[in-house]
Scaffold this motif. Structure first.
Motif, PDB file in Angstrom:
ATOM      1  N   PRO A   1       0.806  -1.223   0.000  1.00 14.75           N
ATOM      2  CA  PRO A   1       0.000   0.000   0.000  1.00 14.75           C
ATOM      3  C   PRO A   1       0.840   1.274   0.000  1.00 14.75           C
ATOM      4  O   PRO A   1       0.439   2.271  -0.518  1.00 14.75           O
ATOM      5  CB  PRO A   1      -0.808  -0.094   1.288  1.00 14.75           C
ATOM      6  N   HIS A   2       2.019   1.227   0.590  1.00 16.50           N
ATOM      7  CA  HIS A   2       2.874   2.405   0.651  1.00 16.50           C
ATOM      8  C   HIS A   2       4.013   2.319  -0.360  1.00 16.50           C
ATOM      9  O   HIS A   2       4.974   3.079  -0.264  1.00 16.50           O
ATOM     10  CB  HIS A   2       3.437   2.570   2.068  1.00 16.50           C
ATOM     11  N   GLY A   3       3.933   1.382  -1.314  1.00 12.92           N
ATOM     12  CA  GLY A   3       4.971   1.239  -2.321  1.00 12.92           C
ATOM     13  C   GLY A   3       6.286   0.752  -1.764  1.00 12.92           C
ATOM     14  O   GLY A   3       7.347   1.101  -2.265  1.00 12.92           O
ATOM     15  N   LEU A   4       6.233  -0.080  -0.723  1.00 23.97           N
ATOM     16  CA  LEU A   4       7.440  -0.532  -0.043  1.00 23.97           C
ATOM     17  C   LEU A   4       7.652  -2.025  -0.271  1.00 23.97           C
ATOM     18  O   LEU A   4       6.729  -2.824  -0.124  1.00 23.97           O
ATOM     19  CB  LEU A   4       7.308  -0.266   1.460  1.00 23.97           C
ATOM     20  N   LEU A   5       8.848  -2.410  -0.633  1.00 23.90           N
ATOM     21  CA  LEU A   5       9.249  -3.803  -0.776  1.00 23.90           C
ATOM     22  C   LEU A   5      10.454  -4.016   0.112  1.00 23.90           C
ATOM     23  O   LEU A   5      11.446  -3.288   0.016  1.00 23.90           O
ATOM     24  CB  LEU A   5       9.614  -4.123  -2.232  1.00 23.90           C
ATOM     25  N   SER A   6      10.371  -5.003   1.009  1.00 23.14           N
ATOM     26  CA  SER A   6      11.494  -5.327   1.897  1.00 23.14           C
ATOM     27  C   SER A   6      11.960  -6.739   1.611  1.00 23.14           C
ATOM     28  O   SER A   6      11.148  -7.637   1.415  1.00 23.14           O
ATOM     29  CB  SER A   6      11.069  -5.229   3.365  1.00 23.14           C
ATOM     30  N   LEU A   7      13.257  -6.945   1.600  1.00 23.40           N
ATOM     31  CA  LEU A   7      13.839  -8.268   1.411  1.00 23.40           C
ATOM     32  C   LEU A   7      14.577  -8.647   2.691  1.00 23.40           C
ATOM     33  O   LEU A   7      15.262  -7.815   3.288  1.00 23.40           O
ATOM     34  CB  LEU A   7      14.800  -8.279   0.227  1.00 23.40           C
ATOM     35  N   TYR A   8      14.444  -9.910   3.108  1.00 22.87           N
ATOM     36  CA  TYR A   8      15.059 -10.383   4.347  1.00 22.87           C
ATOM     37  C   TYR A   8      15.899 -11.618   4.076  1.00 22.87           C
ATOM     38  O   TYR A   8      15.581 -12.417   3.201  1.00 22.87           O
ATOM     39  CB  TYR A   8      13.971 -10.750   5.381  1.00 22.87           C
ATOM     40  N   ARG A   9      16.942 -11.802   4.858  1.00 26.43           N
ATOM     41  CA  ARG A   9      17.717 -13.045   4.828  1.00 26.43           C
ATOM     42  C   ARG A   9      16.968 -14.075   5.668  1.00 26.43           C
ATOM     43  O   ARG A   9      16.429 -13.749   6.714  1.00 26.43           O
ATOM     44  CB  ARG A   9      19.107 -12.832   5.394  1.00 26.43           C
ATOM     45  N   VAL A  10      16.971 -15.305   5.202  1.00 28.69           N
ATOM     46  CA  VAL A  10      16.236 -16.367   5.879  1.00 28.69           C
ATOM     47  C   VAL A  10      17.028 -16.866   7.082  1.00 28.69           C
ATOM     48  O   VAL A  10      18.198 -17.218   6.963  1.00 28.69           O
ATOM     49  CB  VAL A  10      15.968 -17.540   4.913  1.00 28.69           C
ATOM     50  N   SER A  11      16.369 -16.867   8.248  1.00 24.14           N
ATOM     51  CA  SER A  11      16.945 -17.479   9.439  1.00 24.14           C
ATOM     52  C   SER A  11      15.867 -17.541  10.511  1.00 24.14           C
ATOM     53  O   SER A  11      15.052 -16.627  10.635  1.00 24.14           O
ATOM     54  CB  SER A  11      18.150 -16.689   9.967  1.00 24.14           C
ATOM     55  N   GLY A  12      15.824 -18.641  11.236  1.00 23.80           N
ATOM     56  CA  GLY A  12      14.886 -18.792  12.338  1.00 23.80           C
ATOM     57  C   GLY A  12      13.433 -18.746  11.923  1.00 23.80           C
ATOM     58  O   GLY A  12      12.605 -18.168  12.620  1.00 23.80           O
ATOM     59  N   CYS A  13      13.108 -19.336  10.787  1.00 25.17           N
ATOM     60  CA  CYS A  13      11.732 -19.280  10.279  1.00 25.17           C
ATOM     61  C   CYS A  13      10.874 -20.390  10.871  1.00 25.17           C
ATOM     62  O   CYS A  13      10.535 -21.361  10.207  1.00 25.17           O
ATOM     63  CB  CYS A  13      11.729 -19.369   8.760  1.00 25.17           C
ATOM     64  N   ALA A  14      10.531 -20.255  12.117  1.00 24.58           N
ATOM     65  CA  ALA A  14       9.640 -21.212  12.772  1.00 24.58           C
ATOM     66  C   ALA A  14       8.688 -20.433  13.656  1.00 24.58           C
ATOM     67  O   ALA A  14       9.038 -19.392  14.209  1.00 24.58           O
ATOM     68  CB  ALA A  14      10.437 -22.207  13.600  1.00 24.58           C
ATOM     69  N   GLY A  15       7.478 -20.924  13.765  1.00 23.39           N
ATOM     70  CA  GLY A  15       6.497 -20.248  14.600  1.00 23.39           C
ATOM     71  C   GLY A  15       6.071 -18.931  13.974  1.00 23.39           C
ATOM     72  O   GLY A  15       6.037 -18.772  12.770  1.00 23.39           O
ATOM     73  N   ARG A  16       5.793 -17.962  14.796  1.00 21.09           N
ATOM     74  CA  ARG A  16       5.331 -16.639  14.347  1.00 21.09           C
ATOM     75  C   ARG A  16       6.538 -15.710  14.289  1.00 21.09           C
ATOM     76  O   ARG A  16       6.842 -15.007  15.234  1.00 21.09           O
ATOM     77  CB  ARG A  16       4.235 -16.137  15.266  1.00 21.09           C
TER      78      ARG A  16
END
Length: 154
Positions: A1-16
């Motif tokens: 909605p605000h024209g924002l794209l964020s990219l993240y490095r993958v780590s600790g992808c469990a749960g919320r």
């Protein structure tokens, strides 16, 4: 909605694990081919495979979706439409059909009007969710966990 794209490095992808302050829903996705995620949706109770397509401006029911919905060319001919370019190499006849309900995860969209065109999308995708669905939502694609996250409340 605000024209924002964020990219993240993958780590600790469990749960919320999302760094969002708002609540969100996790939708299990399939990866039929590399770099493509599809999610299950329901259109008038019919299960379909959908791909979120940021390059498309509209919701588009493809040839396989038209078939799964049992829509004939005669039924679609009664809907408003026209010829549209930008879907494949040639102009395509499209019709805007009104359905009863579209279910995407926990979200229910009442009386959606969805464009339908006999185009083939590989891997087999029945419905493209384009910019008209994306523009009011915060969405996170996790290829590492085969999930798509959608912020609750738009």
């Amino acid at each position: 909605p605000h024209g924002l794209l964020s990219l993240y490095r993958v780590s600790g992808c469990a749960g919320r694990f999302l760094p969002w302050p708002s609540d969100y829903e996790a939708i299990a996705a399939s990866a039929p081919i590399r770099d493509v995620l599809t999610i299950p949706v329901g259109l008038d109770g019919v299960p379909l495979r959908a791909e979120i397509d940021s390059g498309s401006a509209i919701w588009l029911l493809t040839a396989s979706g038209i078939s799964r919905m049992g829509l004939s060319a005669e039924v679609l001919a009664h809907d408003p439409g026209g010829s549209v370019s930008g879907v494949g190499r040639f102009a395509v006849a499209m019709h805007r059909h009104r359905f009863g309900t579209l279910r995407i995860g926990a979200e229910r969209v009442a009386t959606p009007e969805v464009w339908a065109a006999p185009v083939h999308v590989l891997p087999v995708v029945d419905l493209l969710l384009g910019g008209d669905w994306l523009h009011q939502r915060r969405v996170w694609f996790s290829y590492a966990t085969s999930q798509i996250f959608v912020a609750m409340g738009g």
